[in-house]
Motif scaffolding. Sequence first.
Motif, PDB file in Angstrom:
ATOM      1  N   ALA A 732       0.847  -1.188   0.000  1.00 13.75           N
ATOM      2  CA  ALA A 732       0.000   0.000   0.000  1.00 13.75           C
ATOM      3  C   ALA A 732       0.885   1.240   0.000  1.00 13.75           C
ATOM      4  O   ALA A 732       1.732   1.401   0.882  1.00 13.75           O
ATOM      5  CB  ALA A 732      -0.924   0.004   1.212  1.00 13.75           C
ATOM      6  N   TYR A 733       0.676   2.129  -0.987  1.00 15.82           N
ATOM      7  CA  TYR A 733       1.419   3.391  -1.049  1.00 15.82           C
ATOM      8  C   TYR A 733       0.614   4.473  -0.331  1.00 15.82           C
ATOM      9  O   TYR A 733      -0.462   4.869  -0.789  1.00 15.82           O
ATOM     10  CB  TYR A 733       1.669   3.805  -2.499  1.00 15.82           C
ATOM     11  CG  TYR A 733       2.838   3.093  -3.136  1.00 15.82           C
ATOM     12  CD1 TYR A 733       4.135   3.576  -2.991  1.00 15.82           C
ATOM     13  CD2 TYR A 733       2.650   1.930  -3.887  1.00 15.82           C
ATOM     14  CE1 TYR A 733       5.214   2.933  -3.572  1.00 15.82           C
ATOM     15  CE2 TYR A 733       3.723   1.280  -4.471  1.00 15.82           C
ATOM     16  CZ  TYR A 733       5.000   1.785  -4.308  1.00 15.82           C
ATOM     17  OH  TYR A 733       6.066   1.145  -4.886  1.00 15.82           O
ATOM     18  N   PRO A 734       1.115   4.997   0.783  1.00 18.11           N
ATOM     19  CA  PRO A 734       0.348   5.980   1.568  1.00 18.11           C
ATOM     20  C   PRO A 734       0.012   7.233   0.751  1.00 18.11           C
ATOM     21  O   PRO A 734       0.894   7.872   0.170  1.00 18.11           O
ATOM     22  CB  PRO A 734       1.284   6.315   2.734  1.00 18.11           C
ATOM     23  CG  PRO A 734       2.181   5.128   2.849  1.00 18.11           C
ATOM     24  CD  PRO A 734       2.383   4.649   1.443  1.00 18.11           C
ATOM     25  N   ASN A 735      -1.267   7.539   0.694  1.00 17.14           N
ATOM     26  CA  ASN A 735      -1.800   8.779   0.108  1.00 17.14           C
ATOM     27  C   ASN A 735      -1.550   8.932  -1.387  1.00 17.14           C
ATOM     28  O   ASN A 735      -1.853   9.988  -1.946  1.00 17.14           O
ATOM     29  CB  ASN A 735      -1.252  10.010   0.845  1.00 17.14           C
ATOM     30  CG  ASN A 735      -1.693  10.043   2.282  1.00 17.14           C
ATOM     31  OD1 ASN A 735      -2.824   9.687   2.597  1.00 17.14           O
ATOM     32  ND2 ASN A 735      -0.791  10.444   3.169  1.00 17.14           N
ATOM     33  N   ARG A 736      -1.021   7.921  -2.058  1.00 13.46           N
ATOM     34  CA  ARG A 736      -0.895   8.035  -3.510  1.00 13.46           C
ATOM     35  C   ARG A 736      -2.273   7.870  -4.138  1.00 13.46           C
ATOM     36  O   ARG A 736      -3.105   7.095  -3.655  1.00 13.46           O
ATOM     37  CB  ARG A 736       0.051   6.964  -4.072  1.00 13.46           C
ATOM     38  CG  ARG A 736       1.511   7.358  -4.131  1.00 13.46           C
ATOM     39  CD  ARG A 736       2.094   7.711  -2.806  1.00 13.46           C
ATOM     40  NE  ARG A 736       3.568   7.808  -2.830  1.00 13.46           N
ATOM     41  CZ  ARG A 736       4.300   7.809  -1.751  1.00 13.46           C
ATOM     42  NH1 ARG A 736       3.733   7.707  -0.552  1.00 13.46           N
ATOM     43  NH2 ARG A 736       5.616   7.909  -1.833  1.00 13.46           N
ATOM     44  N   THR A 737      -2.489   8.598  -5.220  1.00 15.44           N
ATOM     45  CA  THR A 737      -3.765   8.519  -5.911  1.00 15.44           C
ATOM     46  C   THR A 737      -3.718   7.414  -6.958  1.00 15.44           C
ATOM     47  O   THR A 737      -2.855   6.532  -6.916  1.00 15.44           O
ATOM     48  CB  THR A 737      -4.122   9.872  -6.537  1.00 15.44           C
ATOM     49  OG1 THR A 737      -3.123  10.225  -7.499  1.00 15.44           O
ATOM     50  CG2 THR A 737      -4.216  10.949  -5.471  1.00 15.44           C
ATOM     51  N   HIS A 738      -4.638   7.454  -7.894  1.00 14.14           N
ATOM     52  CA  HIS A 738      -4.826   6.319  -8.794  1.00 14.14           C
ATOM     53  C   HIS A 738      -3.595   6.012  -9.645  1.00 14.14           C
ATOM     54  O   HIS A 738      -3.325   4.859  -9.967  1.00 14.14           O
ATOM     55  CB  HIS A 738      -6.037   6.575  -9.698  1.00 14.14           C
ATOM     56  CG  HIS A 738      -6.482   5.377 -10.459  1.00 14.14           C
ATOM     57  ND1 HIS A 738      -6.752   4.161  -9.869  1.00 14.14           N
ATOM     58  CD2 HIS A 738      -6.702   5.200 -11.787  1.00 14.14           C
ATOM     59  CE1 HIS A 738      -7.130   3.289 -10.787  1.00 14.14           C
ATOM     60  NE2 HIS A 738      -7.105   3.895 -11.957  1.00 14.14           N
ATOM     61  N   GLY A 739      -2.856   7.030 -10.028  1.00 13.08           N
ATOM     62  CA  GLY A 739      -1.682   6.812 -10.863  1.00 13.08           C
ATOM     63  C   GLY A 739      -0.486   6.265 -10.108  1.00 13.08           C
ATOM     64  O   GLY A 739       0.492   5.840 -10.729  1.00 13.08           O
ATOM     65  N   ILE A 740      -0.516   6.266  -8.792  1.00 11.93           N
ATOM     66  CA  ILE A 740       0.587   5.818  -7.925  1.00 11.93           C
ATOM     67  C   ILE A 740       1.899   6.464  -8.378  1.00 11.93           C
ATOM     68  O   ILE A 740       2.885   5.799  -8.683  1.00 11.93           O
ATOM     69  CB  ILE A 740       0.727   4.277  -7.906  1.00 11.93           C
ATOM     70  CG1 ILE A 740      -0.640   3.601  -7.785  1.00 11.93           C
ATOM     71  CG2 ILE A 740       1.606   3.831  -6.740  1.00 11.93           C
ATOM     72  CD1 ILE A 740      -0.576   2.078  -7.767  1.00 11.93           C
ATOM     73  N   ARG A 741       1.893   7.795  -8.415  1.00 13.50           N
ATOM     74  CA  ARG A 741       3.100   8.479  -8.891  1.00 13.50           C
ATOM     75  C   ARG A 741       3.537   9.643  -8.006  1.00 13.50           C
ATOM     76  O   ARG A 741       4.632  10.164  -8.169  1.00 13.50           O
ATOM     77  CB  ARG A 741       2.896   8.981 -10.326  1.00 13.50           C
ATOM     78  CG  ARG A 741       1.812  10.019 -10.494  1.00 13.50           C
ATOM     79  CD  ARG A 741       1.782  10.578 -11.906  1.00 13.50           C
ATOM     80  NE  ARG A 741       1.463   9.567 -12.868  1.00 13.50           N
ATOM     81  CZ  ARG A 741       0.226   9.300 -13.320  1.00 13.50           C
ATOM     82  NH1 ARG A 741      -0.796   9.994 -12.839  1.00 13.50           N
ATOM     83  NH2 ARG A 741       0.000   8.386 -14.206  1.00 13.50           N
ATOM     84  N   GLU A 742       2.678  10.083  -7.067  1.00 13.19           N
ATOM     85  CA  GLU A 742       3.053  11.224  -6.233  1.00 13.19           C
ATOM     86  C   GLU A 742       4.178  10.833  -5.278  1.00 13.19           C
ATOM     87  O   GLU A 742       4.303   9.684  -4.873  1.00 13.19           O
ATOM     88  CB  GLU A 742       1.853  11.705  -5.415  1.00 13.19           C
ATOM     89  CG  GLU A 742       0.690  12.233  -6.239  1.00 13.19           C
ATOM     90  CD  GLU A 742      -0.284  11.143  -6.628  1.00 13.19           C
ATOM     91  OE1 GLU A 742      -1.320  11.473  -7.219  1.00 13.19           O
ATOM     92  OE2 GLU A 742      -0.013   9.948  -6.347  1.00 13.19           O
ATOM     93  N   GLY A 743       4.967  11.806  -4.920  1.00 15.94           N
ATOM     94  CA  GLY A 743       6.038  11.585  -3.956  1.00 15.94           C
ATOM     95  C   GLY A 743       7.355  11.243  -4.624  1.00 15.94           C
ATOM     96  O   GLY A 743       7.407  10.502  -5.613  1.00 15.94           O
ATOM     97  N   GLU A 744       8.417  11.787  -4.090  1.00 14.90           N
ATOM     98  CA  GLU A 744       9.745  11.571  -4.664  1.00 14.90           C
ATOM     99  C   GLU A 744      10.100  10.088  -4.655  1.00 14.90           C
ATOM    100  O   GLU A 744       9.983   9.408  -3.638  1.00 14.90           O
ATOM    101  CB  GLU A 744      10.782  12.361  -3.872  1.00 14.90           C
ATOM    102  CG  GLU A 744      12.187  12.297  -4.458  1.00 14.90           C
ATOM    103  CD  GLU A 744      13.169  13.146  -3.690  1.00 14.90           C
ATOM    104  OE1 GLU A 744      14.377  13.108  -4.020  1.00 14.90           O
ATOM    105  OE2 GLU A 744      12.732  13.866  -2.759  1.00 14.90           O
ATOM    106  N   GLY A 745      10.518   9.596  -5.807  1.00 18.12           N
ATOM    107  CA  GLY A 745      10.990   8.225  -5.922  1.00 18.12           C
ATOM    108  C   GLY A 745       9.913   7.171  -6.082  1.00 18.12           C
ATOM    109  O   GLY A 745      10.227   5.969  -6.159  1.00 18.12           O
TER     110      GLY A 745
END
Length: 767
Positions: A732-745
């Motif tokens: 589970a990626y915390p707080n990532r939206t549908h594209g799973i791309r936010e956040g560095e790295g």
Amino acid sequence: MKLTQVTRRHARNTLGAGLALIVLVGCSSMSTAPATSTSVANGTTGEQLTLERLYTDATLHAGGVPPTRWLADGSGYTTLEAATQGEGNDLVRYHPETQAREVLISAAELTPSGHSEPLALADYHWSNDGDKLLIFTNTKRSWRTHTLGDYWVFDLETRKLQQLGQFADASTLQFAKFDPAAQRVAYVVKNNIYVEALATGEVTQLTHDGNDTIVNGTFDWVNEEEFFLRDGFRWSPDGEHIAYWQLDTEGTPIFTMINNTDSLYPTLKTFPYPKVGETNAAMRIGVMDADDGDTTWMQVPGDPRQHYLVRMQWAGNSEELLIQQLTRSQAINKTFIADAGNGEVSELLRETTESWAEYVDEVKFFDNGDFTWLSERSGFRHIYRVDRDSGRLNAITRGNWDVVEVLQINQQQGWVYFVASPETPLERYLFRASLDGSGKLERLTPAAPGTHSYQLSANADYAVHTYSHAMQVPQVDMVSLPEHQQIRMIKDNASAQQAFNDLAKGSFEFFQVPARDGLLLDGFLMKPVDFDPNKEYPIVFYVYGEPWGQTVSNSWGGERFLWHTYLTQQGYIVASIDNRGTRSPRGFEWRRSIYKNLGVVTVRDQYDALQAMTERWDFIDEERVGIWGHSGGGSQTLNALFRYPESYHVGLALAPVPDLTLYDTIYQERYSGLLPESAERYAETSAITHAENLQGDLLLVHGTGDDNVHFQGSERLVNELIKHGKQFEYFAYPNRTHGIREGEGTTLHLRTMMTDFLRENLPTGAR
């Protein structure tokens, strides 16, 4: 549940970089002709990729061009370029024929008084007379797209910059638009519509009832996402009135998401989100005076919570509106002419199906009130001319092929310009057809296999043209029409092309294989570097499989294609199949054949293709078969693992919808039917129903901040797998939206995890 929000929803007058391309022989109908293939050999002695390089080295990725706009008078097009002096960008005009360059507005002039830096233009639009520029900047997301921001106007005569809506909080204005005379600008702030006079700065609030549940001039989450309804108002052609949508979301269930990481205590995000069978927002359309806001409501029949008002525009004049209304099942699209003065409506035409009917984007009007229409009533999507008085349709294009998109009408010269690909569903080309209905058809794109998109000038004499194919990164140039002569290369992406050319690659080919009923399915195959046809290799399928995506096309595949190239360097075969129902221009029957059968027919075609491929090619190892997908592709990945556990050994499901009843009304009811009558179909077509059949290795990945495909679906699947004693991996990626791309790295981390999972559970090494 769509691949990405941006692919289908690009603004027609905005250039983008990421195109998809295709190149093979394909059937334009549900043909059973012999399968054929096209192969491209590539270098096996080139550079080896690393994931770190792929996600940190910009030279591998093609760049787009800044927002580019045609001037209404045909005097040229404008774009943003690095400032001649100082920081920021100049707004530059090019003559369409000579390509003479002129700086219309310098970066210094785009710097507001008291600011140290020029405005960063996220988007911009010209007034009809070309004397004023409307600037969109400092943007933020409202739902899934950046529709909130600040607006400024630059006057080319006075050379002054003026901020709009200064009474409002920063980044709270939406959809600002000049009136036809460019004397006023209308915009939305916090669900109310305002008009601001440019000469005096006087602001008039036209609607006053906007609040958390009453929405004026814009839309709720589900209409923005599924019908692409964002900008919810239209100036009349004479500038005297504004037509607008109003939504009442009272009664729509509220969805809540939790953020555990951004503050000391958890915070909640809530918003109306109607899941399958739940209460939709009520929709209505009104016309109000642009000076005082008095509204006349259009008397469109039907329960406003059981119908969708999917499109509205002025009907070529200032007296009438053209309104398209879908039933909740979306099986019927009724088109009404509405009297803007008294609200009376009359039905002009309707499209009726046993599955779902399509609405029509950007209807084009003729001088006499007739208009263009797209219909699948012949079995293929074609352009028609609708008689304004009778509703009678007269065909402009004909044949066993689909029109993909209508771009422009030149009524004086008698042509309609559109994108299609009659010979293969894998490519896109520019055509024009005679408006007289004679069937005269001309292909304007030269014989360059691949995907071509266009931004045409007002008279269609020139176009900004973007081209790519499976081995060609997008290139953008200026061409003259109809001869399609290049005038200027705008962006060649030469460095990205060279970086890609330098990579070690196995061969790439398009092919076709039959499903069990003989229907040919399009596919692509990427062979490993140092391929030996006498050995067996593991294969990884990329799947989407739902009605909003086409994975097999002769177009540049961007980051995903580069990752697939990396996998071939590791010793994998990579393939993809477009099952029936995908958004391929292969006719009505192809697209509607999956109605109430998502996850069943879709994955059956994938399985049939796998069987046909292993029978044709001995180098595919039947004991090492993997599959992966995102969103709808994640759902199909689960269905493949659960329905055909003997054939699919490894699956990577990203942001899937395991239980279809958890998705939104508009998308899921369109393809799966209404509750309660379709309850059995929802159960059968949901992957979670078949989770107990899992035998292979599953990696399940989801972002906890996904407001589109909710994290709760994966949590329900986890519980079901636990109940049946199934072991799997879960991230589970915390707080990532549908594209799973936010956040560095994040993207590097995700692809590294996926690669490691494949290496561990689907080992390479030819046998």
